[in-house]
Design a protein around this motif. Structure first.
Motif, PDB file in Angstrom:
ATOM      1  N   LEU A 176      48.907  49.136  45.905  1.00 50.32           N
ATOM      2  CA  LEU A 176      47.675  48.349  45.902  1.00 50.32           C
ATOM      3  C   LEU A 176      46.468  49.178  45.494  1.00 50.32           C
ATOM      4  CD1 LEU A 176      46.149  45.761  46.336  1.00 50.32           C
ATOM      5  CD2 LEU A 176      46.152  46.202  48.810  1.00 50.32           C
ATOM      6  N   ASP A 177      46.391  50.428  45.944  1.00 50.19           N
ATOM      7  CA  ASP A 177      45.234  51.267  45.607  1.00 50.19           C
ATOM      8  C   ASP A 177      45.097  51.435  44.094  1.00 50.19           C
ATOM      9  OD1 ASP A 177      44.544  51.571  48.246  1.00 50.19           O
ATOM     10  OD2 ASP A 177      45.368  53.590  48.456  1.00 50.19           O
ATOM     11  N   GLY A 178      46.225  51.679  43.431  1.00 50.42           N
ATOM     12  CA  GLY A 178      46.188  51.866  41.983  1.00 50.42           C
ATOM     13  C   GLY A 178      45.766  50.604  41.257  1.00 50.42           C
ATOM     14  N   PHE A 179      46.272  49.466  41.709  1.00 49.93           N
ATOM     15  CA  PHE A 179      45.895  48.197  41.103  1.00 49.93           C
ATOM     16  C   PHE A 179      44.411  47.923  41.318  1.00 49.93           C
ATOM     17  CE2 PHE A 179      45.871  43.388  41.692  1.00 49.93           C
ATOM     18  CZ  PHE A 179      45.657  43.142  40.345  1.00 49.93           C
ATOM     19  N   GLU A 180      43.936  48.153  42.530  1.00 52.42           N
ATOM     20  CA  GLU A 180      42.524  47.928  42.832  1.00 52.42           C
ATOM     21  C   GLU A 180      41.639  48.819  41.960  1.00 52.42           C
ATOM     22  OE1 GLU A 180      39.579  47.600  46.732  1.00 52.42           O
ATOM     23  OE2 GLU A 180      41.489  48.667  46.897  1.00 52.42           O
ATOM     24  N   ALA A 181      42.052  50.051  41.745  1.00 49.26           N
ATOM     25  CA  ALA A 181      41.272  50.966  40.904  1.00 49.26           C
ATOM     26  C   ALA A 181      41.186  50.451  39.472  1.00 49.26           C
ATOM     27  CB  ALA A 181      41.887  52.362  40.931  1.00 49.26           C
ATOM     28  N   ASP A 182      42.268  49.888  38.971  1.00 47.56           N
ATOM     29  CA  ASP A 182      42.258  49.329  37.615  1.00 47.56           C
ATOM     30  C   ASP A 182      41.318  48.127  37.523  1.00 47.56           C
ATOM     31  OD1 ASP A 182      44.046  51.240  36.783  1.00 47.56           O
ATOM     32  OD2 ASP A 182      45.803  49.934  36.971  1.00 47.56           O
ATOM     33  N   VAL A 183      41.338  47.290  38.560  1.00 40.94           N
ATOM     34  CA  VAL A 183      40.459  46.130  38.570  1.00 40.94           C
ATOM     35  C   VAL A 183      38.995  46.576  38.639  1.00 40.94           C
ATOM     36  CG1 VAL A 183      39.818  44.016  39.825  1.00 40.94           C
ATOM     37  CG2 VAL A 183      42.230  44.660  39.620  1.00 40.94           C
ATOM     38  N   GLU A 184      38.720  47.605  39.419  1.00 40.56           N
ATOM     39  CA  GLU A 184      37.341  48.102  39.569  1.00 40.56           C
ATOM     40  C   GLU A 184      36.734  48.545  38.241  1.00 40.56           C
ATOM     41  OE1 GLU A 184      37.827  51.118  42.534  1.00 40.56           O
ATOM     42  OE2 GLU A 184      36.947  49.862  44.106  1.00 40.56           O
ATOM     43  N   GLN A 185      37.554  49.010  37.313  1.00 37.84           N
ATOM     44  CA  GLN A 185      37.044  49.454  36.027  1.00 37.84           C
ATOM     45  C   GLN A 185      36.494  48.302  35.194  1.00 37.84           C
ATOM     46  OE1 GLN A 185      39.912  51.779  33.878  1.00 37.84           O
ATOM     47  NE2 GLN A 185      40.347  53.114  35.624  1.00 37.84           N
ATOM     48  N   GLU A 186      36.916  47.068  35.516  1.00 35.65           N
ATOM     49  CA  GLU A 186      36.556  45.922  34.690  1.00 35.65           C
ATOM     50  C   GLU A 186      35.559  44.972  35.348  1.00 35.65           C
ATOM     51  OE1 GLU A 186      37.464  45.756  31.651  1.00 35.65           O
ATOM     52  OE2 GLU A 186      38.939  47.376  31.659  1.00 35.65           O
ATOM     53  N   PHE A 187      35.154  45.277  36.590  1.00 38.61           N
ATOM     54  CA  PHE A 187      34.241  44.403  37.319  1.00 38.61           C
ATOM     55  C   PHE A 187      33.147  45.232  37.979  1.00 38.61           C
ATOM     56  CE2 PHE A 187      37.984  41.851  36.813  1.00 38.61           C
ATOM     57  CZ  PHE A 187      37.518  40.550  36.710  1.00 38.61           C
ATOM     58  N   GLU A 188      32.066  44.531  38.323  1.00 46.03           N
ATOM     59  CA  GLU A 188      30.949  45.221  38.951  1.00 46.03           C
ATOM     60  C   GLU A 188      31.354  45.798  40.307  1.00 46.03           C
ATOM     61  OE1 GLU A 188      26.193  44.413  39.799  1.00 46.03           O
ATOM     62  OE2 GLU A 188      27.456  42.810  39.014  1.00 46.03           O
ATOM     63  N   TYR A 189      32.090  45.029  41.090  1.00 51.07           N
ATOM     64  CA  TYR A 189      32.659  45.581  42.322  1.00 51.07           C
ATOM     65  C   TYR A 189      33.853  44.751  42.774  1.00 51.07           C
ATOM     66  CZ  TYR A 189      30.350  41.954  45.170  1.00 51.07           C
ATOM     67  OH  TYR A 189      29.949  40.767  45.707  1.00 51.07           O
ATOM     68  N   VAL A 190      34.668  45.349  43.628  1.00 57.89           N
ATOM     69  CA  VAL A 190      35.896  44.728  44.113  1.00 57.89           C
ATOM     70  C   VAL A 190      35.986  44.932  45.620  1.00 57.89           C
ATOM     71  CG1 VAL A 190      38.430  44.678  43.949  1.00 57.89           C
ATOM     72  CG2 VAL A 190      37.066  45.220  41.928  1.00 57.89           C
ATOM     73  N   ARG A 191      36.504  43.943  46.324  1.00 56.55           N
ATOM     74  CA  ARG A 191      36.723  44.089  47.761  1.00 56.55           C
ATOM     75  C   ARG A 191      38.043  43.431  48.149  1.00 56.55           C
ATOM     76  NH1 ARG A 191      32.412  40.209  50.826  1.00 56.55           N
ATOM     77  NH2 ARG A 191      33.546  41.037  52.612  1.00 56.55           N
TER      78      ARG A 191
END
Length: 263
Positions: A165-180
Protein backbone atom coordinates in the motif's frame (compact mmCIF):
# COMPACT_ATOMS: atom_id res chain seq x y z
CA UNK A 1 -27.00 -4.93 16.71
CA UNK A 2 -23.75 -5.55 14.83
CA UNK A 3 -22.29 -2.99 12.44
CA UNK A 4 -23.01 -5.35 9.57
CA UNK A 5 -26.69 -5.62 10.48
CA UNK A 6 -26.99 -1.89 11.08
CA UNK A 7 -25.87 -0.85 7.61
CA UNK A 8 -27.45 -3.81 5.85
CA UNK A 9 -30.82 -2.96 7.39
CA UNK A 10 -30.44 0.74 6.69
CA UNK A 11 -29.70 -0.01 3.04
CA UNK A 12 -32.87 -2.08 2.79
CA UNK A 13 -34.97 0.54 4.55
CA UNK A 14 -33.59 3.49 2.59
CA UNK A 15 -33.59 1.81 -0.81
CA UNK A 16 -29.88 1.43 -1.45
CA UNK A 17 -28.71 -1.55 -3.45
CA UNK A 18 -25.73 -2.28 -1.18
CA UNK A 19 -24.58 -1.42 2.34
CA UNK A 20 -21.43 0.01 0.72
CA UNK A 21 -23.49 3.08 -0.17
CA UNK A 22 -22.82 4.34 3.36
CA UNK A 23 -19.08 4.02 2.86
CA UNK A 24 -19.27 6.41 -0.08
CA UNK A 25 -21.49 8.79 1.88
CA UNK A 26 -18.90 8.84 4.66
CA UNK A 27 -16.01 9.26 2.21
CA UNK A 28 -17.76 12.26 0.72
CA UNK A 29 -18.48 13.75 4.15
CA UNK A 30 -14.84 13.26 5.18
CA UNK A 31 -13.05 14.28 2.00
CA UNK A 32 -15.54 16.35 -0.02
CA UNK A 33 -15.52 14.25 -3.17
CA UNK A 34 -18.63 15.54 -4.91
CA UNK A 35 -20.05 18.89 -5.91
CA UNK A 36 -23.25 19.92 -7.70
CA UNK A 37 -23.01 19.38 -11.44
CA UNK A 38 -19.96 17.09 -11.26
CA UNK A 39 -19.26 14.34 -13.75
CA UNK A 40 -18.46 11.12 -11.90
CA UNK A 41 -17.09 7.82 -13.25
CA UNK A 42 -17.86 4.81 -11.02
CA UNK A 43 -15.58 1.87 -11.88
CA UNK A 44 -16.86 -1.60 -11.02
CA UNK A 45 -20.23 -0.02 -10.32
CA UNK A 46 -22.47 -3.12 -10.06
CA UNK A 47 -24.91 -3.51 -8.36
CA UNK A 48 -25.25 0.28 -8.20
CA UNK A 49 -25.15 1.40 -4.56
CA UNK A 50 -22.36 3.88 -5.22
CA UNK A 51 -24.15 5.09 -8.35
CA UNK A 52 -27.17 5.95 -6.21
CA UNK A 53 -25.13 8.01 -3.76
CA UNK A 54 -23.14 9.79 -6.47
CA UNK A 55 -26.34 10.66 -8.34
CA UNK A 56 -27.80 12.16 -5.16
CA UNK A 57 -24.69 14.19 -4.41
CA UNK A 58 -24.10 15.72 -7.87
CA UNK A 59 -27.76 16.57 -8.37
CA UNK A 60 -29.84 17.33 -11.44
CA UNK A 61 -27.04 19.09 -13.31
CA UNK A 62 -24.56 16.26 -12.78
CA UNK A 63 -23.73 13.11 -14.70
CA UNK A 64 -22.71 9.73 -13.33
CA UNK A 65 -21.34 6.90 -15.47
CA UNK A 66 -21.34 3.37 -14.09
CA UNK A 67 -18.76 1.02 -15.63
CA UNK A 68 -18.75 -2.72 -15.08
CA UNK A 69 -18.35 -5.99 -16.93
CA UNK A 70 -21.66 -7.02 -15.41
CA UNK A 71 -25.01 -5.58 -16.38
CA UNK A 72 -26.26 -2.83 -14.04
CA UNK A 73 -30.00 -2.46 -13.65
CA UNK A 74 -31.15 1.10 -14.35
CA UNK A 75 -31.61 3.29 -11.29
CA UNK A 76 -35.17 4.36 -10.59
CA UNK A 77 -35.66 8.14 -10.86
CA UNK A 78 -32.04 9.20 -10.20
CA UNK A 79 -31.44 12.85 -9.42
CA UNK A 80 -28.56 13.08 -11.92
CA UNK A 81 -28.18 11.86 -15.48
CA UNK A 82 -26.93 8.28 -15.14
CA UNK A 83 -25.27 6.38 -17.98
CA UNK A 84 -24.10 2.78 -18.10
CA UNK A 85 -21.09 1.28 -19.86
CA UNK A 86 -20.69 -2.48 -19.92
CA UNK A 87 -17.08 -3.38 -20.51
CA UNK A 88 -13.54 -3.72 -19.19
CA UNK A 89 -12.45 -0.40 -17.69
CA UNK A 90 -8.87 -0.87 -18.90
CA UNK A 91 -9.76 -1.21 -22.58
CA UNK A 92 -9.49 1.78 -24.89
CA UNK A 93 -12.89 1.02 -26.38
CA UNK A 94 -14.51 1.31 -22.93
CA UNK A 95 -12.79 4.62 -22.20
CA UNK A 96 -13.78 5.87 -25.66
CA UNK A 97 -17.41 5.02 -24.90
CA UNK A 98 -17.18 6.96 -21.62
CA UNK A 99 -15.78 9.97 -23.46
CA UNK A 100 -18.54 9.73 -26.05
CA UNK A 101 -21.11 9.91 -23.26
CA UNK A 102 -19.65 12.77 -21.25
CA UNK A 103 -17.35 14.65 -23.62
CA UNK A 104 -13.65 14.74 -24.33
CA UNK A 105 -12.62 17.16 -21.60
CA UNK A 106 -10.12 20.00 -21.83
CA UNK A 107 -6.78 19.69 -23.59
CA UNK A 108 -5.05 19.48 -20.22
CA UNK A 109 -7.34 16.87 -18.73
CA UNK A 110 -10.26 14.55 -19.18
CA UNK A 111 -14.04 14.75 -18.95
CA UNK A 112 -14.44 13.61 -15.33
CA UNK A 113 -14.43 15.56 -12.07
CA UNK A 114 -14.31 12.42 -9.90
CA UNK A 115 -13.33 8.78 -10.50
CA UNK A 116 -14.30 6.26 -7.81
CA UNK A 117 -13.74 2.53 -7.41
CA UNK A 118 -15.06 0.10 -4.83
CA UNK A 119 -13.66 -2.94 -6.62
CA UNK A 120 -12.21 -5.84 -4.66
CA UNK A 121 -10.83 -9.21 -5.77
CA UNK A 122 -12.53 -12.49 -5.06
CA UNK A 123 -11.06 -13.38 -1.69
CA UNK A 124 -9.00 -16.57 -1.53
CA UNK A 125 -8.27 -16.50 2.21
CA UNK A 126 -4.54 -16.15 1.53
CA UNK A 127 -4.06 -12.62 2.77
CA UNK A 128 -0.86 -11.63 0.97
CA UNK A 129 -2.33 -12.77 -2.33
CA UNK A 130 -5.64 -11.02 -1.70
CA UNK A 131 -3.82 -7.83 -0.72
CA UNK A 132 -1.64 -7.90 -3.84
CA UNK A 133 -4.65 -8.47 -6.08
CA UNK A 134 -6.54 -5.60 -4.44
CA UNK A 135 -3.60 -3.27 -5.07
CA UNK A 136 -3.50 -4.44 -8.69
CA UNK A 137 -7.19 -3.57 -9.12
CA UNK A 138 -6.70 -0.19 -7.46
CA UNK A 139 -3.74 0.52 -9.74
CA UNK A 140 -5.88 -0.26 -12.76
CA UNK A 141 -8.51 2.18 -11.50
CA UNK A 142 -5.74 4.73 -10.90
CA UNK A 143 -4.51 4.45 -14.49
CA UNK A 144 -8.04 4.96 -15.76
CA UNK A 145 -8.41 7.99 -13.48
CA UNK A 146 -5.22 9.54 -14.88
CA UNK A 147 -6.69 9.23 -18.36
CA UNK A 148 -10.20 10.51 -17.58
CA UNK A 149 -9.82 13.09 -14.80
CA UNK A 150 -9.82 16.79 -15.50
CA UNK A 151 -7.20 18.98 -13.88
CA UNK A 152 -8.07 19.34 -10.20
CA UNK A 153 -10.25 16.22 -10.20
CA UNK A 154 -10.48 13.68 -7.38
CA UNK A 155 -9.97 9.91 -7.11
CA UNK A 156 -10.98 7.35 -4.49
CA UNK A 157 -10.32 3.61 -4.54
CA UNK A 158 -10.59 0.70 -2.15
CA UNK A 159 -7.56 -1.40 -1.31
CA UNK A 160 -6.71 -4.00 1.33
CA UNK A 161 -4.09 -2.77 3.80
CA UNK A 162 -0.70 -4.40 3.55
CA UNK A 163 2.92 -4.16 2.46
CA UNK A 164 2.25 -2.88 -1.06
CA UNK A 165 0.00 0.00 0.00
CA UNK A 166 2.80 2.47 0.81
CA UNK A 167 4.28 2.12 -2.67
CA UNK A 168 0.92 2.54 -4.35
CA UNK A 169 0.10 5.58 -2.23
CA UNK A 170 3.45 7.14 -3.14
CA UNK A 171 2.69 6.70 -6.84
CA UNK A 172 -0.72 8.31 -6.42
CA UNK A 173 0.82 11.23 -4.50
CA UNK A 174 2.96 12.10 -7.51
CA UNK A 175 -0.17 12.79 -9.57
CA UNK A 176 -2.37 14.64 -7.06
CA UNK A 177 -2.11 17.62 -4.78
CA UNK A 178 -2.49 15.39 -1.73
CA UNK A 179 -3.60 11.90 -0.74
CA UNK A 180 -5.05 10.48 2.47
CA UNK A 181 -6.22 7.12 3.78
CA UNK A 182 -9.79 6.93 5.00
CA UNK A 183 -11.53 4.07 6.75
CA UNK A 184 -15.30 4.77 6.79
CA UNK A 185 -17.31 3.88 9.90
CA UNK A 186 -19.45 1.61 7.71
CA UNK A 187 -16.46 -0.68 7.15
CA UNK A 188 -16.85 -4.00 8.98
CA UNK A 189 -14.65 -4.27 12.05
CA UNK A 190 -12.92 -7.40 10.79
CA UNK A 191 -12.18 -5.92 7.35
CA UNK A 192 -8.70 -4.80 6.30
CA UNK A 193 -10.02 -2.51 3.59
CA UNK A 194 -9.08 1.15 3.43
CA UNK A 195 -9.75 3.85 0.86
CA UNK A 196 -7.14 6.03 -0.77
CA UNK A 197 -8.65 9.44 -1.47
CA UNK A 198 -6.62 11.66 -3.79
CA UNK A 199 -7.53 15.32 -4.24
CA UNK A 200 -6.52 17.74 -6.97
CA UNK A 201 -5.34 15.92 -10.10
CA UNK A 202 -2.11 17.49 -11.33
CA UNK A 203 -1.80 17.85 -15.09
CA UNK A 204 0.99 20.41 -14.91
CA UNK A 205 4.12 19.98 -17.07
CA UNK A 206 6.24 20.47 -13.92
CA UNK A 207 6.50 18.86 -10.51
CA UNK A 208 7.80 20.08 -7.16
CA UNK A 209 11.61 20.24 -7.17
CA UNK A 210 11.96 20.69 -10.94
CA UNK A 211 14.34 23.39 -12.21
CA UNK A 212 13.59 25.23 -15.45
CA UNK A 213 14.79 28.29 -17.33
CA UNK A 214 11.83 30.61 -17.90
CA UNK A 215 11.05 34.08 -19.20
CA UNK A 216 8.98 36.35 -16.98
CA UNK A 217 6.20 37.50 -19.32
CA UNK A 218 4.13 39.53 -16.88
CA UNK A 219 3.79 40.59 -13.24
CA UNK A 220 0.76 39.68 -11.16
CA UNK A 221 -1.17 42.01 -8.91
CA UNK A 222 0.66 40.64 -5.85
CA UNK A 223 4.01 41.50 -7.40
CA UNK A 224 5.09 37.99 -8.38
CA UNK A 225 6.45 37.41 -11.86
CA UNK A 226 4.46 35.22 -14.22
CA UNK A 227 6.12 32.58 -16.41
CA UNK A 228 4.49 30.11 -18.77
CA UNK A 229 5.54 26.53 -19.49
CA UNK A 230 3.39 24.83 -22.13
CA UNK A 231 0.65 27.31 -21.26
CA UNK A 232 0.84 26.50 -17.55
CA UNK A 233 1.29 29.45 -15.17
CA UNK A 234 4.13 29.63 -12.66
CA UNK A 235 4.34 32.51 -10.19
CA UNK A 236 7.94 33.47 -9.46
CA UNK A 237 9.01 35.69 -6.56
CA UNK A 238 11.70 38.37 -6.74
CA UNK A 239 11.79 38.89 -10.51
CA UNK A 240 10.72 41.51 -13.04
CA UNK A 241 8.99 41.36 -16.41
CA UNK A 242 11.47 40.49 -19.16
CA UNK A 243 13.85 38.56 -16.89
CA UNK A 244 15.09 35.19 -18.09
CA UNK A 245 15.94 33.13 -15.01
CA UNK A 246 16.44 29.58 -13.83
CA UNK A 247 13.82 28.71 -11.24
CA UNK A 248 13.08 25.88 -8.84
CA UNK A 249 9.44 24.81 -8.58
CA UNK A 250 8.41 24.81 -4.91
CA UNK A 251 4.68 24.04 -4.94
CA UNK A 252 2.38 22.69 -7.65
CA UNK A 253 -1.38 23.17 -7.71
CA UNK A 254 -3.81 21.79 -10.30
CA UNK A 255 -3.86 25.00 -12.36
CA UNK A 256 -0.73 26.92 -11.33
CA UNK A 257 2.57 26.57 -9.46
CA UNK A 258 5.00 28.64 -7.39
CA UNK A 259 8.74 28.93 -7.92
CA UNK A 260 11.74 31.01 -7.02
CA UNK A 261 15.01 31.86 -8.74
CA UNK A 262 17.87 29.45 -8.22
CA UNK A 263 20.64 31.21 -6.30
Amino acid sequence: MSGKDKYYNRAKQEGYRARSAYKLKQLDETAGLFGPGNTVIDLGAAPGGWLQVAAERVGSEGTVVGVDRQRIDDLEDPEATVEYVRGDMTEDSTKAEIRELVGTGEETGGPADVVISDMAPNVTGEYELDHARSVHLARQAFEVALDLLDSGGDFAAKVFDGQDLDGFEADVEQEFEYVRRVRPDATRDESSEVYLVAKGRLTAPVREGDTREVEIVDVGRDGDGIAKIEGFTIFVSGVEEGDVVEIRVDDVKPRYAFGQPVE
